[in-house]
Write an enzyme that holds these catalytic residues in place. Structure first.
Site, PDB file in Angstrom:
ATOM      1  CG  ASP A  29      37.795  16.901  13.002  1.00 20.60           C
ATOM      2  OD1 ASP A  29      37.512  16.175  11.923  1.00 20.60           O
ATOM      3  OD2 ASP A  29      36.767  17.213  13.975  1.00 20.60           O
TER       4      ASP A  29
ATOM      5  CB  VAL B  12      27.398  24.781  17.519  1.00 18.08           C
ATOM      6  CG1 VAL B  12      27.855  26.175  17.360  1.00 18.08           C
ATOM      7  CG2 VAL B  12      28.633  23.957  17.257  1.00 18.08           C
TER       8      VAL B  12
ATOM      9  CB  ILE C  79      22.849  26.819  15.534  1.00 19.74           C
ATOM     10  CG1 ILE C  79      24.497  27.270  16.040  1.00 19.74           C
ATOM     11  CG2 ILE C  79      22.075  27.904  15.442  1.00 19.74           C
ATOM     12  CD1 ILE C  79      24.954  28.345  15.644  1.00 19.74           C
ATOM     13  N   GLY C  80      23.747  23.410  15.916  1.00 17.83           N
ATOM     14  CA  GLY C  80      24.403  22.276  15.083  1.00 17.83           C
ATOM     15  C   GLY C  80      24.895  21.138  16.308  1.00 17.83           C
TER      16      GLY C  80
ATOM     17  CE  LYS D 299      32.057  22.733  17.984  1.00 18.78           C
ATOM     18  NZ  LYS D 299      32.824  22.067  17.011  1.00 18.78           N
TER      19      LYS D 299
ATOM     20  N   GLY E  66      28.123  18.586  16.859  1.00 11.44           N
ATOM     21  CA  GLY E  66      29.582  18.170  16.261  1.00 11.44           C
ATOM     22  C   GLY E  66      30.255  17.365  17.150  1.00 11.44           C
ATOM     23  N   GLY E  67      31.257  16.738  16.888  1.00 10.83           N
ATOM     24  CA  GLY E  67      31.992  15.793  17.401  1.00 10.83           C
ATOM     25  C   GLY E  67      31.997  15.994  19.133  1.00 10.83           C
ATOM     26  CG  HIS E  68      35.185  17.942  19.795  1.00 11.30           C
ATOM     27  ND1 HIS E  68      36.445  18.654  19.637  1.00 11.30           N
ATOM     28  CD2 HIS E  68      35.557  16.714  19.694  1.00 11.30           C
ATOM     29  CE1 HIS E  68      37.485  17.697  19.209  1.00 11.30           C
ATOM     30  NE2 HIS E  68      36.817  16.601  19.204  1.00 11.30           N
TER      31      HIS E  68
END
Ligand SMILES: *[C@@H]1O[C@H](CO)[C@@H](O)[C@H](O)[C@H]1NC(C)=O
Ligand SMILES: *[C@@H]1O[C@H](CO)[C@@H](O)[C@H](O)[C@H]1NC(C)=O
Ligand SMILES: *[C@@H]1O[C@H](CO)[C@@H](O)[C@H](O)[C@H]1NC(C)=O
Ligand SMILES: *[C@@H]1O[C@H](CO)[C@@H](O)[C@H](O)[C@H]1NC(C)=O
Ligand SMILES: *[C@@H]1O[C@H](CO)[C@@H](O)[C@H](O)[C@H]1NC(C)=O
Length: 943
Positions: free
Chosen positions: A771, A657, A649-650, A671, A652-654
């Site tokens: 962040d 998700v 669903i997404g 995540k 991110g930087g790390h």
């Protein structure tokens, strides 16, 4: 007057008598008579002078001088005379004389060679008549209460060799005329209020051996003429306002045995040749801004006794700088930038009683040979980069009073030998990576006042032997992985004032023996697994929720904590039998709490089974989870079909998700980290501890972190799932945005502010997000903000080489992060400012940010700055706000601007922000007014 009548007679006799004696020797006997008469005349006048002075002193002083009477003054207390019966020495040191010197007419004591009046209670000025004492070699007025200036006329005392005015209340400049006293050997002006600079003329005192100007308010730099004082043996300038570079002439002072420069504002380098004659014994230059290396001549300066160079900016390899000092008993080099390993030669400093090198960049291990410096009483190596174990040889330091090894990288166990340090009063080994249990032998250090073992990985239970530490005043065991109950024996620590057991895994209830700890003023037991009522002690009566937060089931009178049920607290006080009867009921309550806890928290760590999992040997992937982790892990793998893209669903930087529905029906967000964590056992505990702390934070505006799982294949964090996605998604969604009105926007800003304020100000230690961006703020279906990923940027960052050390997101990170990696609360405040503007503008503020710096510095009248009407920055997709709402929005914009101040210290704290928003602060404007952004920029501190 008597004196004017007798003076001519005396002069006649003095000049004529020798001639007469030579030429008319036959008449010698008659001259002896004449001589005696003359001396009586002289003596009588001098006696008269002293008696006059005496008559002005108070009665006690007169009593002290009661033997001063009409007889021959040469026999009086404190008086010496020459052959002619004239007074040469007046020595009334330590005589409790109270009064002034105003009525002592020194012009009547022309033969005075020594005047010693130290340690009395003389006050008033130094009389000008002292300038008549042409033969004076020794003048000591120290330790009195004299005030006023040094009279410049004293420059005429050409014979003066010793001038001591120390410990008075004299002020004003040191007169240039001091340079006329060329015979001076000692000049001591210690502890007065002298100001101005050291006169250049000091360089004329070529025979000076002792120069003491310490503890005054002398400013300016040391005159270069000091290089002429090559006979100086003692130079003390400490505690003044001196500054600037030391003159190169200081290198001329090769006979110095005693050099003290500390507590000034000196800059530049220390004189390198200061010990070229191997004479230096006492050297202090602490509390200045000296740079460069420790003087090279100190390396072979075996005469050294005491060296204090702490609190400077000295740099260099300590192993190159230090040599062998057989007489040295004190060495302090703390708070500099020295590096390198502790030189093994240190052990040849056998008389060392104090060794302090804290807060430098010392590396390597603690040499076990330090155990041979048996005179050592204080050893402070804290805040360095020291690795390895604490050598058990330190147990040989039987005289040790203080051992500070905190904030290093020490590993291994605390050696049992520490128990042999029976004189130890202060033991601080906090902030290392020490593991194992707390040695029971610590109980033998029965003189301990201060014990800090916090911020390590110490495990198992707190030894009951701690009860023998009867002198203990301060005990900090926080932030370890200690388990078991808090020993009831704590109750016998009757002197304990400060107790911190927070952030451990301590469980059970708190023994009633705690009620005996009457001296306790501060206690912190937050973030453990404790249950039951708080003990009835004052430390808790005055406490806030912060000190008990994050436990399993504590109850008591603290605001925010559930009160103990009336029956239990009464039962405790009234009737123990009743308590016994209640135990089954309480047990059930406890069960219920545990069940509720497990349900609401979802998952927490399995203590022992999970402990050895990350290395992959055991393959139980659950690091921080409360029930059968393996099952949940499998459930997640299954629910996401081993992280199939369709559940993503997404990104991110790390990592990505995923959304996963567990077998229980619960939906969670996963995540998944880009790489499996490869964490060493030692650092893993610290890592787990931090994640664990994060799983225990509970705030309506913070996304709940349920746990962390890691196997050799996957590492992931498990979060609460929020339906609406991120703030960024919402701002970019043309359908949802229509309903995102100003009230909702203000509410989002408020939620984020509350979350940040909570993490910054109500968590101990504060948790910094690092962040904050619109991607990390998730919204639920009521548009309530939930900040996600709190603290994980920091927790994860040290453990993976793949993540850049730059924690923040471009466009949100505070400017100071460009040059320091050390994110502080105020960096979050900046990012919060960006997000706030983004909420108001409906898009990232971009260009506005760069204009802001110039806006806040430009004056309002400067017509060249572009003008931004407030209207222009409000998201046009929402109808223009009116009335109260406009005022609130304007206030929020203004507040965002102060959060974006380039200087972190000028930004408000999140607490201030959160309080201001909650108080519905607003700016009184009407929509017709064309408010400009410049007018909202407040260059001063918030608000
Ligand atoms: C100090 O010495 C200078 C010259 O050596 C002389 O002119 C001056 O008068 C002297 N000052 C005093 C107070 O003796
Ligand atoms: C300095 O000391 C030397 C040797 O002790 C002596 O000869 C000389 O007179 C002294 N100088 C002064 C100005 O007193
Ligand atoms: C060092 O002392 C000598 C005399 O001992 C002198 O000639 C020289 O000028 C002094 N150097 C400085 C820098 O003061
Ligand atoms: C060490 O100190 C003791 C007593 O303070 C003293 O007697 C002894 O001479 C010193 N040893 C050295 C080598 O200075
Ligand atoms: C330290 O002292 C012990 C005896 O206590 C001795 O055997 C050892 O050689 C000493 N070590 C050094 C490096 O001096």
């Amino acid at each position: 007057m008597a004196s004017s009548r007798t003076q001519p007679l005396f002069l006649f006799l003095a000049h004529v008598l020798p001639l007469l004696m030579l030429e008319i020797s036959g008449l010698a006997s008659s001259f002896v008579v004449a001589l005696a008469g003359a001396s009586n005349q002289r003596g009588n006048e001098e006696a008269e002078t002293l008696l006059t002075w005496k008559s002005y002193l108070d009665s006690e002083s007169r009593y002290a001088l009661s033997l001063w009477n009409r007889s021959n003054p040469c026999s009086w207390r404190g008086i010496d005379c020459d052959l002619l019966g004239s007074i040469t020495s007046l020595n009334l040191s330590d005589s409790a004389i109270h009064g002034t010197l105003h009525h002592l007419n020194f012009s009547q004591l022309p033969n005075l060679v020594a005047l010693k009046l130290s340690n009395n209670s003389l006050f008033g000025n130094i009389p000008l008549s002292m300038a008549y004492l042409a033969k004076l070699t020794h003048l000591d007025l120290s330790q009195n209460k004299l005030s006023g200036n040094i009279p410049t006329l004293l420059g005429s005392l050409r014979s003066l060799q010793v001038l001591e005015f120390s410990h008075n209340k004299l002020f004003g400049p040191i007169p240039q005329e001091i340079g006329n006293l060329t015979a001076l050997l000692t000049l001591a002006l210690t502890d007065n209020n002298f100001s101005g600079s050291i006169p250049d003329s000091i360089g004329r005192l070529g025979n000076l051996t002792i120069l003491l100007l310490n503890e005054n308010k002398i400013s300016g730099s040391i005159p270069s003429s000091i290089g002429n004082l090559s006979k100086l043996i003692q130079l003390n300038l400490r505690v003044n306002n001196l500054g600037g570079f030391l003159p190169t002439g200081m290198n001329n002072l090769t006979f110095l045995t005693y050099l003290r420069l500390s507590d000034n504002d000196f800059i530049g380098r220390l004189p390198q040749d200061i010990c070229s004659s191997h004479a230096l014994k006492f050297f202090s230059a602490s509390n200045n801004d000296f740079i460069g290396p420790i003087p090279r001549s100190l390396k072979n300066c075996s005469s050294l006794r005491r060296v204090r160079l702490q609190n400077n900016l000295l740099k260099g390899n300590i192993a190159d700088a230090l040599g062998v000092y057989p007489y040295m008993y004190y060495l302090e080099l703390s708070n500099n930038e020295l590096y390198g390993e502790l030189p093994p030669t240190l052990i040849q400093c056998r008389n060392l009683t104090s060794l302090e090198i804290s807060n430098n960049k010392i590396s390597g291990t603690i040499p076990p040979q330090l155990g041979n410096i048996t005179q050592l009483q204080r050893l402070d190596l804290s805040s360095n980069y020291i690795v390895g174990e604490i050598p058990k040889d330190l147990g040989k330091l039987k005289l040790l009073l203080e051992l500070s090894l905190d904030c290093n990288f020490l590993v291994g166990h605390i050696p049992q030998e520490v128990g042999a340090l029976s004189n130890l009063q202060n033991l601080n080994i906090a902030g290392n990576n020490l593991s194992g249990s707390i040695p029971t032998q610590l109980g033998e250090c029965s003189n301990l006042l201060f014990l800090n073992l916090s911020r390590n990985n110490l495990e198992k239970s707190i030894p009951i032997e701690i009860r023998t530490l009867q002198s203990l005043q301060h005990l900090d065991l926080s932030q370890n992985v200690l388990t078991g109950k808090i020993p009831g024996q704590f109750g016998s620590l009757h002197r304990l004032e400060i107790l911190n057991l927070s952030h451990n895994w301590l469980s059970g209830s708190i023994a009633s023996t705690f009620d005996d700890m009457t001296s306790l003023t501060s206690i912190d037991i937050s973030y453990n697994e404790l249950v039951g009522p708080l003990p009835n002690i004052t430390a808790f009566h005055n406490a806030t929720i912060g000190v008990v937060r994050g436990n399993k089931g504590l109850c008591g009178v603290i605001v925010g904590l559930s009160p103990c049920t009336a029956t239990t607290s009464k039962a405790r006080n009234k009737n123990k039998n009743l308590l016994l009867a209640l135990i089954p009921t309480l047990g059930c309550l406890l069960c219920l709490l545990l069940v509720l806890g497990a349900l609401s928290i979802g998952c927490r760590r399995v203590r022992k089974t999970g402990a050895s999992s990350i290395d992959g040997r055991n393959e139980n992937p659950w690091a921080i989870w409360s029930f059968d982790g393996r099952m949940v892990y499998e459930s997640i793998i299954e629910a996401t079909e081993e992280f199939n893209a369709k559940y993503c669903i997404g990104v991110g930087g790390h990592g990505s998700v995923y959304k996963a529905q567990l077998q229980t029906g619960k939906i969670v967000a996963i995540k998944k980290l880009k790489d499996s964590l490869d964490v060493e056992m030692a650092s893993r505990k610290a890592f787990e501890r931090e994640i664990h702390a994060l799983t225990r934070t509970r705030h309506r505006n913070i996304v709940k972190l349920y746990g962390f799982c890691s196997s050799s294949r996957h590492s992931f964090l498990v979060y609460e799932y929020l339906q609406f996605g991120s703030l960024q998604d919402v701002l970019n969604n043309q359908q949802i945005i229509a309903t995102f009105d100003w009230n909702k926007r203000v509410n989002v800003v408020k939620g984020v502010a509350n979350a940040l304020s909570y993490m910054h100000h109500e968590c101990s230690p504060p948790i910094i997000h690092r962040d904050i961006s619109s991607k990390n703020i998730l919204l639920d279906e009521k548009y309530e903000a939930h900040v996600s990923d709190f603290g994980t940027a920091k927790v994860l960052q040290p453990y993976s080489s793949n993540w850049t050390s730059f924690a923040g997101t471009f466009g949100y990170a505070a400017p100071e992060l460009a040059y320091t990696m050390d994110a502080k609360e105020k960096s979050d405040v900046y990012s919060f400012g960006v997000v706030t503007l983004e909420v108001i503008m409906g898009r990232h503020p971009g260009d506005l940010l760069s204009s802001l710096a110039s806006l806040s510095s430009a004056s309002l009248s400067n017509s060249t700055t572009s003008h931004w009407p407030l209207k222009q920055v409000l998201d046009e997709r929402a109808p223009f706000p009116i009335g109260d709402v406009l005022g609130q929005v304007a206030f929020i914009v203004k507040m965002a601007f102060s959060c974006l101040n380039a200087k972190p210290e000028h930004r408000p704290s999140m607490q201030q922000v959160s309080e201001a928003i909650s108080a519905h602060c607003s700016i009184m404007i009407s929509s017709s007014e064309d408010l400009k952004l410049e007018e909202l920029v407040d260059p001063r501190c918030f608000p």
